[in-house]
Design a protein around this motif. Sequence first.
Motif, PDB file in Angstrom:
ATOM      1  N   HIS A 295      28.056  47.268  60.060  1.00 50.13           N
ATOM      2  CA  HIS A 295      28.286  46.917  61.461  1.00 50.13           C
ATOM      3  C   HIS A 295      29.755  47.023  61.836  1.00 50.13           C
ATOM      4  CE1 HIS A 295      28.665  43.758  64.762  1.00 50.13           C
ATOM      5  NE2 HIS A 295      27.902  44.696  65.281  1.00 50.13           N
ATOM      6  N   PHE A 296      30.017  47.918  62.764  1.00 48.48           N
ATOM      7  CA  PHE A 296      31.380  48.147  63.234  1.00 48.48           C
ATOM      8  C   PHE A 296      31.627  47.385  64.534  1.00 48.48           C
ATOM      9  CE2 PHE A 296      30.266  51.690  60.569  1.00 48.48           C
ATOM     10  CZ  PHE A 296      31.439  52.074  59.947  1.00 48.48           C
ATOM     11  N   ALA A 297      32.893  47.161  64.834  1.00 48.24           N
ATOM     12  CA  ALA A 297      33.275  46.536  66.102  1.00 48.24           C
ATOM     13  C   ALA A 297      33.823  47.611  67.035  1.00 48.24           C
ATOM     14  CB  ALA A 297      34.332  45.461  65.865  1.00 48.24           C
ATOM     15  N   ASN A 298      33.699  47.391  68.325  1.00 52.84           N
ATOM     16  CA  ASN A 298      34.220  48.361  69.282  1.00 52.84           C
ATOM     17  C   ASN A 298      35.729  48.552  69.083  1.00 52.84           C
ATOM     18  OD1 ASN A 298      34.128  50.201  71.382  1.00 52.84           O
ATOM     19  ND2 ASN A 298      34.385  48.647  72.973  1.00 52.84           N
ATOM     20  N   ASP A 299      36.212  49.788  69.295  1.00 56.08           N
ATOM     21  CA  ASP A 299      37.598  50.152  69.012  1.00 56.08           C
ATOM     22  C   ASP A 299      37.865  50.009  67.513  1.00 56.08           C
ATOM     23  OD1 ASP A 299      37.695  50.423  71.726  1.00 56.08           O
ATOM     24  OD2 ASP A 299      39.133  48.817  72.090  1.00 56.08           O
ATOM     25  N   VAL A 300      37.127  50.804  66.748  1.00 56.35           N
ATOM     26  CA  VAL A 300      37.169  50.677  65.275  1.00 56.35           C
ATOM     27  C   VAL A 300      38.555  50.872  64.687  1.00 56.35           C
ATOM     28  CG1 VAL A 300      34.771  51.428  64.967  1.00 56.35           C
ATOM     29  CG2 VAL A 300      36.597  53.123  64.878  1.00 56.35           C
ATOM     30  N   TRP A 301      39.406  51.625  65.379  1.00 56.33           N
ATOM     31  CA  TRP A 301      40.741  51.871  64.832  1.00 56.33           C
ATOM     32  C   TRP A 301      41.613  50.623  64.916  1.00 56.33           C
ATOM     33  CZ3 TRP A 301      38.728  53.544  69.364  1.00 56.33           C
ATOM     34  CH2 TRP A 301      39.370  53.119  70.538  1.00 56.33           C
ATOM     35  N   ARG A 302      41.241  49.691  65.793  1.00 55.75           N
ATOM     36  CA  ARG A 302      42.032  48.480  65.965  1.00 55.75           C
ATOM     37  C   ARG A 302      41.309  47.272  65.360  1.00 55.75           C
ATOM     38  NH1 ARG A 302      42.585  47.519  71.868  1.00 55.75           N
ATOM     39  NH2 ARG A 302      43.989  49.324  71.824  1.00 55.75           N
ATOM     40  N   TYR A 303      40.045  47.118  65.682  1.00 55.87           N
ATOM     41  CA  TYR A 303      39.253  45.997  65.164  1.00 55.87           C
ATOM     42  C   TYR A 303      38.455  46.524  63.985  1.00 55.87           C
ATOM     43  CZ  TYR A 303      40.766  44.088  69.577  1.00 55.87           C
ATOM     44  OH  TYR A 303      41.543  43.662  70.622  1.00 55.87           O
ATOM     45  N   ASN A 304      39.151  46.651  62.864  1.00 55.69           N
ATOM     46  CA  ASN A 304      38.593  47.435  61.762  1.00 55.69           C
ATOM     47  C   ASN A 304      37.800  46.613  60.742  1.00 55.69           C
ATOM     48  OD1 ASN A 304      40.948  46.226  60.873  1.00 55.69           O
ATOM     49  ND2 ASN A 304      41.401  47.857  59.429  1.00 55.69           N
ATOM     50  N   THR A 305      36.909  45.782  61.228  1.00 61.93           N
ATOM     51  CA  THR A 305      35.963  45.151  60.308  1.00 61.93           C
ATOM     52  C   THR A 305      34.731  46.027  60.186  1.00 61.93           C
ATOM     53  OG1 THR A 305      35.088  43.873  62.167  1.00 61.93           O
ATOM     54  CG2 THR A 305      36.636  42.751  60.710  1.00 61.93           C
ATOM     55  N   ALA A 306      34.165  46.063  58.987  1.00 64.65           N
ATOM     56  CA  ALA A 306      32.873  46.705  58.788  1.00 64.65           C
ATOM     57  C   ALA A 306      32.030  45.702  58.000  1.00 64.65           C
ATOM     58  CB  ALA A 306      33.015  48.013  58.041  1.00 64.65           C
ATOM     59  N   GLU A 307      31.091  45.096  58.697  1.00 68.77           N
ATOM     60  CA  GLU A 307      30.274  44.066  58.062  1.00 68.77           C
ATOM     61  C   GLU A 307      29.128  44.738  57.313  1.00 68.77           C
ATOM     62  OE1 GLU A 307      30.476  40.196  60.602  1.00 68.77           O
ATOM     63  OE2 GLU A 307      30.270  41.861  61.999  1.00 68.77           O
ATOM     64  N   VAL A 308      29.014  44.403  56.039  1.00 65.96           N
ATOM     65  CA  VAL A 308      28.007  45.018  55.182  1.00 65.96           C
ATOM     66  C   VAL A 308      26.935  43.969  54.892  1.00 65.96           C
ATOM     67  CG1 VAL A 308      27.646  46.380  53.091  1.00 65.96           C
ATOM     68  CG2 VAL A 308      29.953  46.217  54.073  1.00 65.96           C
ATOM     69  N   MET A 309      25.706  44.272  55.274  1.00 62.59           N
ATOM     70  CA  MET A 309      24.650  43.266  55.144  1.00 62.59           C
ATOM     71  C   MET A 309      23.352  43.943  54.742  1.00 62.59           C
ATOM     72  SD  MET A 309      23.662  40.460  58.066  1.00 62.59           S
ATOM     73  CE  MET A 309      22.583  41.417  59.152  1.00 62.59           C
TER      74      MET A 309
ATOM     75  N   GLY B  99      39.158  53.165  56.097  1.00 63.26           N
ATOM     76  CA  GLY B  99      40.150  52.324  56.763  1.00 63.26           C
ATOM     77  C   GLY B  99      39.621  51.043  57.357  1.00 63.26           C
ATOM     78  N   MET B 100      38.376  50.721  57.018  1.00 64.74           N
ATOM     79  CA  MET B 100      37.816  49.466  57.510  1.00 64.74           C
ATOM     80  C   MET B 100      38.049  48.372  56.468  1.00 64.74           C
ATOM     81  SD  MET B 100      36.406  50.223  60.443  1.00 64.74           S
ATOM     82  CE  MET B 100      37.693  51.452  60.708  1.00 64.74           C
ATOM     83  N   VAL B 101      38.020  47.130  56.907  1.00 62.65           N
ATOM     84  CA  VAL B 101      38.023  46.007  55.978  1.00 62.65           C
ATOM     85  C   VAL B 101      36.566  45.607  55.784  1.00 62.65           C
ATOM     86  CG1 VAL B 101      38.745  43.627  55.596  1.00 62.65           C
ATOM     87  CG2 VAL B 101      40.282  45.234  56.754  1.00 62.65           C
ATOM     88  N   PRO B 102      36.012  45.848  54.580  1.00 66.65           N
ATOM     89  CA  PRO B 102      34.610  45.517  54.396  1.00 66.65           C
ATOM     90  C   PRO B 102      34.417  43.993  54.365  1.00 66.65           C
ATOM     91  CG  PRO B 102      35.500  46.769  52.513  1.00 66.65           C
ATOM     92  CD  PRO B 102      36.652  46.359  53.359  1.00 66.65           C
ATOM     93  N   ILE B 103      33.484  43.512  55.149  1.00 66.44           N
ATOM     94  CA  ILE B 103      33.136  42.090  55.165  1.00 66.44           C
ATOM     95  C   ILE B 103      31.739  41.978  54.574  1.00 66.44           C
ATOM     96  CG2 ILE B 103      32.765  40.054  56.624  1.00 66.44           C
ATOM     97  CD1 ILE B 103      35.664  41.064  56.733  1.00 66.44           C
ATOM     98  N   GLU B 104      31.639  41.411  53.394  1.00 64.68           N
ATOM     99  CA  GLU B 104      30.356  41.395  52.706  1.00 64.68           C
ATOM    100  C   GLU B 104      29.549  40.144  53.041  1.00 64.68           C
ATOM    101  OE1 GLU B 104      30.782  42.185  48.542  1.00 64.68           O
ATOM    102  OE2 GLU B 104      32.011  43.973  48.882  1.00 64.68           O
TER     103      GLU B 104
END
Lengths: 283, 283
Positions: free
Chosen positions: B142-156, B177-182
Amino acid sequence: MSIKKVTVLGTGVLGSQIAFQTAFSGFEVTAYDINDDALEAAHDRFAKLVSIYRDEVDGAKDGKADKAAESITLTTDLAEAVKDADLVIEAVPEVMKIKQETYRKLGELAPQRTIFATNSSTLLPSDLKDSTGRPDRFLALHFANDVWRYNTAEVMGTKETDPEVFHAVAEFAGKIGMVPIELHKEKAGYVVNSLLVPLLNSAMSLSAGGYADPEAVDKTWRIATGAPFGPFQMIDVIGLNTPYNILVNSDEDGKKLAAWLKTNYIDKGKLGKSSGEGFYKYS
Amino acid sequence: MSIKKVTVLGTGVLGSQIAFQTAFSGFEVTAYDINDDALEAAHDRFAKLVSIYRDEVDGAKDGKADKAAESITLTTDLAEAVKDADLVIEAVPEVMKIKQETYRKLGELAPQRTIFATNSSTLLPSDLKDSTGRPDRFLALHFANDVWRYNTAEVMGTKETDPEVFHAVAEFAGKIGMVPIELHKEKAGYVVNSLLVPLLNSAMSLSAGGYADPEAVDKTWRIATGAPFGPFQMIDVIGLNTPYNILVNSDEDGKKLAAWLKTNYIDKGKLGKSSGEGFYKYS
């Protein structure tokens, strides 16, 4: 309605900060507490504040912070403390009976013109107004810990508070370097805790429920909002006992979170930043 | 489990950003959409992203952003799009039937090894896993809008997701370049919305209830937490229709907030920053 002489009742963590910040801003300040031991402790608190202000606050070098501390009149005589006060800020312990008794005495001892403001976090001014004998000149003025950094002053009256009194106190808050936050109606938790508590509870629910670790939750929050600290970092600063005490007295879901905090952190001595460890380790 | 070739299904706001960010990070990317009009729109979106990246993203000058856009293969042929994909990221409309139908086709067309990831914000991977025919190789990213700035990627994942697949996708997220959030378990709203929604609702309750104005609420939040934006500023960026649509389908209290949003803002064309006005005016 000019506020010049300010008396602070109670010289605990917040009371001493309020007295100091007010004196630092050029007001004539009297600080009252119940006995000499308390005043001795207040003296030490002011000394620590002098050193913090020197490091962290603009214009606090060159003796201005020292002068502020020296200028505060300390007394255990309530009548003397309030006899000429324009504003009394009450920061005595958060116990209804103590506050009510304080206001009863105060109502008799202070001049008719004196405005009373409570810094209570957990009681509404409505709970106290009748004890004051002057509900029109009574309201809440709520400071946050570390007033020099978190400089909100939430102003919240009752239906009986005179609008001019409300206005004068908001203006005074601005003059002592606070950002006045005006509430139009009474609200438990004011603005700050009405916002913070749901965020912190949601964060704890995520970790207590096994969905995501505190580090992942904090990281997400920092990236998503640009905030310097995530919710678990905030709880570490506040201290884990504060949310624990709120949660243990709340509903079923809250009690579960309280139990999680207790078992995994509080019982292990992880009380937050001040204890060296909470959700994170501090050195 | 090496991820090299990535196919993104759906080239809307998020899909195009995901495809672009992935190509920008050096992966071989195919972007699929249903018809030539959609691909034309995708082309325009990529052009806008090139210009945004040039301004805002490190290393995006000197043609790297342009090259990323040029490198993306656009197609309306699903079989062609996925025939050699290591990972398919699905970002088609948030409609259960469309997603299920997409996964049914995908399950037949993609190689056995291909991992499927849904970017769905509102559906759980459990709701979709059976349609994929390969629940062990399916999860949410799951990405957040404006991925280059709000670079969380939630992995579920679901209970059936292969831990190696989970790990490979989290690692891939880091590589783009995302920060994976597990997330260890499924949670509606993932971490980010599980935290944001209660905060935004509390803020709206304060203003809708007449306790404090949006400006006062925001000011308090910024000072108390050091965040650059208060909750109403955040809603202005998200757009007021998003919380409205969530609230109008929720409980009594939520419906009241929805009505407040509609009457005072949405009906007046105050839809948020993109419309020029929301809780604040923008020029």
